[in-house]
Design an enzyme around this catalytic site. Structure first.
Site, PDB file in Angstrom:
ATOM      1  N   TYR A  14       8.397  16.988   1.411  1.00 14.09           N
ATOM      2  CA  TYR A  14       8.438  18.098   2.219  1.00 14.09           C
ATOM      3  C   TYR A  14       9.267  18.412   3.188  1.00 14.09           C
ATOM      4  O   TYR A  14       9.955  19.108   3.532  1.00 14.09           O
ATOM      5  CB  TYR A  14       6.843  17.804   2.773  1.00 14.09           C
ATOM      6  CG  TYR A  14       6.596  18.603   3.803  1.00 14.09           C
ATOM      7  CD1 TYR A  14       6.675  19.982   4.162  1.00 14.09           C
ATOM      8  CD2 TYR A  14       5.690  18.191   4.970  1.00 14.09           C
ATOM      9  CE1 TYR A  14       6.183  20.991   5.051  1.00 14.09           C
ATOM     10  CE2 TYR A  14       5.369  18.821   6.199  1.00 14.09           C
ATOM     11  CZ  TYR A  14       5.522  20.369   6.118  1.00 14.09           C
ATOM     12  OH  TYR A  14       5.179  21.093   7.109  1.00 14.09           O
ATOM     13  N   LEU A  36      11.159  10.922  -6.976  1.00  7.85           N
ATOM     14  CA  LEU A  36      10.181  11.838  -7.629  1.00  7.85           C
ATOM     15  C   LEU A  36       8.817  11.532  -7.828  1.00  7.85           C
ATOM     16  O   LEU A  36       7.989  12.359  -8.167  1.00  7.85           O
ATOM     17  CB  LEU A  36      10.763  12.814  -8.808  1.00  7.85           C
ATOM     18  CG  LEU A  36      12.016  13.534  -8.671  1.00  7.85           C
ATOM     19  CD1 LEU A  36      12.322  14.245 -10.205  1.00  7.85           C
ATOM     20  CD2 LEU A  36      12.111  14.493  -7.661  1.00  7.85           C
ATOM     21  N   ASN A  94       7.472  -0.496  -0.807  1.00  6.82           N
ATOM     22  CA  ASN A  94       8.052   0.784  -0.622  1.00  6.82           C
ATOM     23  C   ASN A  94       8.804   0.980   0.679  1.00  6.82           C
ATOM     24  O   ASN A  94      10.023   1.280   0.695  1.00  6.82           O
ATOM     25  CB  ASN A  94       7.299   1.855  -1.139  1.00  6.82           C
ATOM     26  CG  ASN A  94       8.293   3.118  -1.620  1.00  6.82           C
ATOM     27  OD1 ASN A  94       9.205   2.822  -2.229  1.00  6.82           O
ATOM     28  ND2 ASN A  94       7.759   4.104  -1.103  1.00  6.82           N
ATOM     29  N   SER A 119       7.064   7.543  13.265  1.00  6.89           N
ATOM     30  CA  SER A 119       6.094   8.193  13.166  1.00  6.89           C
ATOM     31  C   SER A 119       5.301   7.624  14.596  1.00  6.89           C
ATOM     32  O   SER A 119       5.364   6.634  15.220  1.00  6.89           O
ATOM     33  CB  SER A 119       4.869   7.652  12.127  1.00  6.89           C
ATOM     34  OG  SER A 119       3.620   8.121  12.310  1.00  6.89           O
ATOM     35  N   TYR A 143       0.310   1.529   7.309  1.00  6.75           N
ATOM     36  CA  TYR A 143       1.498   2.580   7.539  1.00  6.75           C
ATOM     37  C   TYR A 143       2.000   2.415   8.550  1.00  6.75           C
ATOM     38  O   TYR A 143       3.422   2.459   8.701  1.00  6.75           O
ATOM     39  CB  TYR A 143       0.720   3.928   6.886  1.00  6.75           C
ATOM     40  CG  TYR A 143       1.622   4.831   7.315  1.00  6.75           C
ATOM     41  CD1 TYR A 143       2.753   5.278   6.409  1.00  6.75           C
ATOM     42  CD2 TYR A 143       1.747   5.752   8.556  1.00  6.75           C
ATOM     43  CE1 TYR A 143       3.556   6.332   6.672  1.00  6.75           C
ATOM     44  CE2 TYR A 143       2.413   6.878   8.815  1.00  6.75           C
ATOM     45  CZ  TYR A 143       3.482   7.200   7.884  1.00  6.75           C
ATOM     46  OH  TYR A 143       4.187   8.128   8.295  1.00  6.75           O
ATOM     47  N   LYS A 147       6.458   1.286   9.626  1.00  7.20           N
ATOM     48  CA  LYS A 147       7.387   2.144  10.298  1.00  7.20           C
ATOM     49  C   LYS A 147       7.832   1.202  11.705  1.00  7.20           C
ATOM     50  O   LYS A 147       9.098   1.453  11.823  1.00  7.20           O
ATOM     51  CB  LYS A 147       6.663   3.307  10.750  1.00  7.20           C
ATOM     52  CG  LYS A 147       6.134   4.460   9.714  1.00  7.20           C
ATOM     53  CD  LYS A 147       7.556   4.994   9.116  1.00  7.20           C
ATOM     54  CE  LYS A 147       7.099   5.821   7.856  1.00  7.20           C
ATOM     55  NZ  LYS A 147       8.384   6.257   7.226  1.00  7.20           N
TER      56      LYS A 147
END
Ligand SMILES: NC(=O)c1ccc[n+]([C@@H]2O[C@H](COP(=O)([O-])OP(=O)(O)OC[C@H]3O[C@@H](n4cnc5c(N)ncnc54)[C@H](O)[C@@H]3O)[C@@H](O)[C@H]2O)c1
Length: 339
Positions: A14, A36, A94, A119, A143, A147
């Site tokens: 995005y 992807l 990841n 974030s 999450y 970051k």
């Protein structure tokens, strides 16, 4: 004169795809590396797409030797807060371990400038106040921790290996390309504005509002929405600074203003002309009442001037995209890579 080549990892996603469009307009050549897993082939329209993983050193070596990469914009990550709670391994592997591989390759190939998508999830509870960059980093979820770990790693890699990094802490990215060529298409979608608009299109029966008893003006959570084009503008300013030899830093990117879930819903009802049914549900674990960013630092140090400060303009660009592309990139993804 040859265009500067910039590696955009996660450029089929995005925010990354909007960034590529912005870079192209400014005379750069964006080179997208994306596996992807979440992104869309059809969103890559402004430069080549290399299908691969940032954790794959061989593909990184090929890119850094095959192109004259001047800097890296790092958008590649998993992004769902609830999923990170249920499956933290997936997120640390990841978002953190694969980023180590990317940084190793950058060091090996002597590419120093990096802009990292961080974030507001790195901050501890602000108790309703606007968050400044000096607010303590106490992420509440895996999450957010991924970051914050990468931000810390970037500081260490800066001191030891000369990586020059700008970490941009986004609040809630929203809106779509004003030209309508690309927009938001997450699967599953977890963000409020696209979910509201999918409900307006009849693709969902109703909008779930999680909690109406928060200490906010109407009981629903307050968030700071920032247009994806304004995020791209900030990245470009940070990139110019790094390419000119300037220092790294950490910056909030938001509008400095918050809207409740009900307020966003009401605005969307007016803009779409649709009823948009909604239901109150139980609070979700991890949701804080209010997240608003104080963004003066990015304005004064980077010269950032957000253009889509009005929530209506943000919703309108998103609505234009969703209405024209009710299935997102689904059809065009099948047609092969563009550009
Ligand atoms: N959307 C928001 O509101 C928001 C807010 C704060 C921070 N961020 C951060 O901004 C970045 C972009 O977010 P987005 O909403 O565009 O997400 P997105 O899922 O649309 O884009 C991420 C892209 O990265 C790719 N990717 C993921 N892991 C990869 C890997 N190992 N190798 C290669 N490609 C990989 C995905 O396929 C996808 O195209 C993320 O790092 C996210 O954490 C987003």
């Amino acid at each position: 004169m040859a265009e500067d080549e910039i590696l955009v990892v996660g450029g089929a996603g995005y925010i990354g795809s909007h960034m590529c469009k912005y870079l192209r307009r400014r005379g750069y050549r964006p080179i997208t590396l994306d596996n992807l897993v979440c992104g869309h082939r059809a969103a890559v329209q402004w430069g080549p797409l290399i299908e691969g993983d940032i954790g794959d050193r061989a593909v990184l070596d090929r890119i850094f030797t095959g192109y004259d990469i001047k800097g890296v914009l790092h958008f590649a990550a998993y992004t769902s807060v609830p999923e990170s709670v249920a499956d933290p391994l997936k997120y640390y592997r990841n978002n953190v371990a694969s980023t180590v591989c990317l940084l190793q390759a950058m060091v090996a190939h002597g590419v120093r400038p990096l802009i990292f998508s961080s974030s507001c999830a790195t901050y501890g509870d602000a108790g309703g106040k606007a968050l400044t960059e000096t607010h303590p980093q106490q992420p509440a979820t895996p999450y957010g921790r991924t970051k914050w770990m990468v931000e810390q790693m970037l500081d260490d890699f800066g001191a030891a290996y000369g990586i020059r990094a700008v970490s941009l802490r986004y609040f809630n990215a929203a809106g779509a390309d004003p030209d309508g060529r690309i927009g938001e298409d997450h699967r599953p979608e977890t963000h409020l504005i696209p979910i509201i608009l999918q409900t307006a299109l009849g693709q969902r029966e109703f909008l779930s509002i999680y909690g109406e008893d928060y200490p906010t003006r109407d009981g629903t959570c307050v968030r700071d929405y920032i247009h994806v084009e304004d995020l791209a503008q900030a990245h470009h300013l940070a990139l110019v600074r790094l390419l000119d030899g300037g220092a790294g830093g950490k910056y909030n990117l938001g509008n400095g203003d918050g809207f409740t879930v009900r307020e966003v819903l009401d605005r969307a009802r007016k803009i779409t002309g649709e009823t948009i049914p909604a239901r109150i549900e139980a609070r979700r674990p991890g949701d804080v009442p209010m997240l608003i960013g104080a963004c003066e630092k990015a304005m004064s140090e980077l010269g950032w001037r957000p253009e889509f400060c009005d929530i209506d303009a943000i919703i309108q660009t998103a609505w234009d995209w969703h209405r024209r592309h009710p299935d997102g990139f689904a059809d065009r993804d099948k047609g092969g890579a563009a550009g």
